[in-house]
Write a protein that holds these residues in place. Structure first.
Motif, short mmCIF file in Angstrom:
data_model
loop_
_atom_site.label_atom_id
_atom_site.label_comp_id
_atom_site.label_asym_id
_atom_site.label_seq_id
_atom_site.Cartn_x
_atom_site.Cartn_y
_atom_site.Cartn_z
N GLN A 144 0.80 -1.34 0.25
CA GLN A 144 0.07 0.13 -0.07
C GLN A 144 0.86 1.29 -0.05
N TYR A 145 1.78 1.24 1.01
CA TYR A 145 2.73 2.71 0.94
C TYR A 145 3.63 2.53 -0.08
N ALA A 146 4.15 1.38 -0.35
CA ALA A 146 5.10 1.40 -1.39
C ALA A 146 4.56 1.99 -2.69
N PHE A 147 3.26 1.76 -3.24
CA PHE A 147 2.61 2.26 -4.35
C PHE A 147 2.49 3.72 -3.93
N GLN A 148 2.08 4.29 -2.90
CA GLN A 148 1.88 5.56 -2.51
C GLN A 148 3.13 6.59 -2.64
N VAL A 149 4.28 5.84 -2.47
CA VAL A 149 5.37 6.60 -2.52
C VAL A 149 5.72 7.11 -4.00
N THR A 150 5.33 6.05 -5.06
CA THR A 150 5.80 6.45 -6.25
C THR A 150 4.53 7.25 -6.93
N THR A 179 13.45 5.78 -5.28
CA THR A 179 12.84 6.19 -4.16
C THR A 179 12.96 4.99 -3.14
N LEU A 180 13.71 4.10 -3.69
CA LEU A 180 13.81 2.81 -2.82
C LEU A 180 14.41 3.03 -1.60
N GLU A 181 15.59 3.63 -1.44
CA GLU A 181 16.35 3.93 -0.30
C GLU A 181 15.32 4.68 0.75
N TYR A 182 14.66 5.62 0.28
CA TYR A 182 13.95 6.71 1.08
C TYR A 182 12.64 5.65 1.62
N TYR A 183 12.06 4.72 0.70
CA TYR A 183 11.13 3.86 1.16
C TYR A 183 11.72 3.09 2.26
N LEU A 184 12.72 2.35 1.96
CA LEU A 184 13.17 1.15 3.00
C LEU A 184 13.83 1.72 4.03
N ASN A 185 14.32 3.08 4.25
CA ASN A 185 15.03 3.37 5.56
C ASN A 185 14.22 4.52 6.35
N ILE A 186 13.21 4.95 5.52
CA ILE A 186 12.58 6.22 6.19
C ILE A 186 11.07 5.80 6.22
#
Length: 207
Positions: free
Chosen positions: A64-70, A157-164
């Motif tokens: 859900q939130y991974a798709f929201q990031v992109t 945005t992978l690093e942003y998603y995984l770390n933050i």
């Protein structure tokens, strides 16, 4: 995990504690990780009702939130995402039709064959509909996880998603759901009244 059928009958040939211990022996292994869709909504239930260790980085991606990031304007419903990005279509069609039938019975004042529907009605859905639907939910989440991962990489945005983002929306949200979030009721009420007043003003200006 559905432990009861639509007649509220226990579906296993052993007791609840034994079923839990079997689940825990497998799912609490340290190498077991999870994909989830709005994972925090399930994590607290999994912990307290099944005794599963779901915190401490057990979830590695929340679709859900991974798709929201992109795409912050994306429709984040699991069914809508699955229909858009996979070949699964609207796999909940049979469930929707079943709910529609129950709604018609209620509106006509007829007695339901299965009483005690919960808020979603899932406890009363026939197993021949509910079990395939639940499996497709899992299938959709797995398919979407790999798609979301590739989108995050392509979007840089992978690093942003995984770390933050990910730690906050999984463990952070789950801990808040478990412990609650303290607020000042007086301040909250003032904010509510302020929003109501602003809404009334905007309504008069544009209507």
């Amino acid at each position: 995990v559905n432990l009861f059928n639509e007649q509220n009958k226990w579906v296993f040939d052993c007791g609840y504690d034994e079923v839990k211990s079997l689940l825990q022996a497998h799912f609490n292994r340290p190498e077991i990780k999870y994909y989830g869709h709005n994972f925090c909504a399930d994590a607290v239930w999994m912990k307290h009702h099944l005794g599963l260790d779901v915190f401490d980085n057990k979830c590695i991606l929340d679709t859900q939130y991974a798709f929201q990031v992109t795409n912050e304007y994306e429709d984040l419903s699991l069914k809508k995402l699955a229909a858009k990005y996979t070949d699964m279509g609207r796999y909940d069609a049979e469930l929707i039709l079943w709910f529609a039938g129950q709604k018609g019975l209620i509106e006509e004042g007829k007695k339901l064959e299965v009483e005690g529907l919960d808020d979603e009605g899932y406890g009363s859905v026939p197993t021949e509909i509910l079990y395939p639907y639940g499996c497709r939910d899992v299938d959709a989440t797995f398919r979407l996880a790999s798609i979301a991962y590739e989108r995050l990489k392509a979007d840089d945005t992978l690093e942003y998603y995984l770390n933050i983002r990910h730690p906050f929306v999984t463990e952070g949200f789950a801990y808040m759901m478990e412990a609650g979030l303290p607020i000042d009721a007086g301040d909250a009420d003032k904010m509510r009244l302020s929003f109501l007043a602003c809404n009334a003003i905007m309504h008069k200006l544009f209507i």
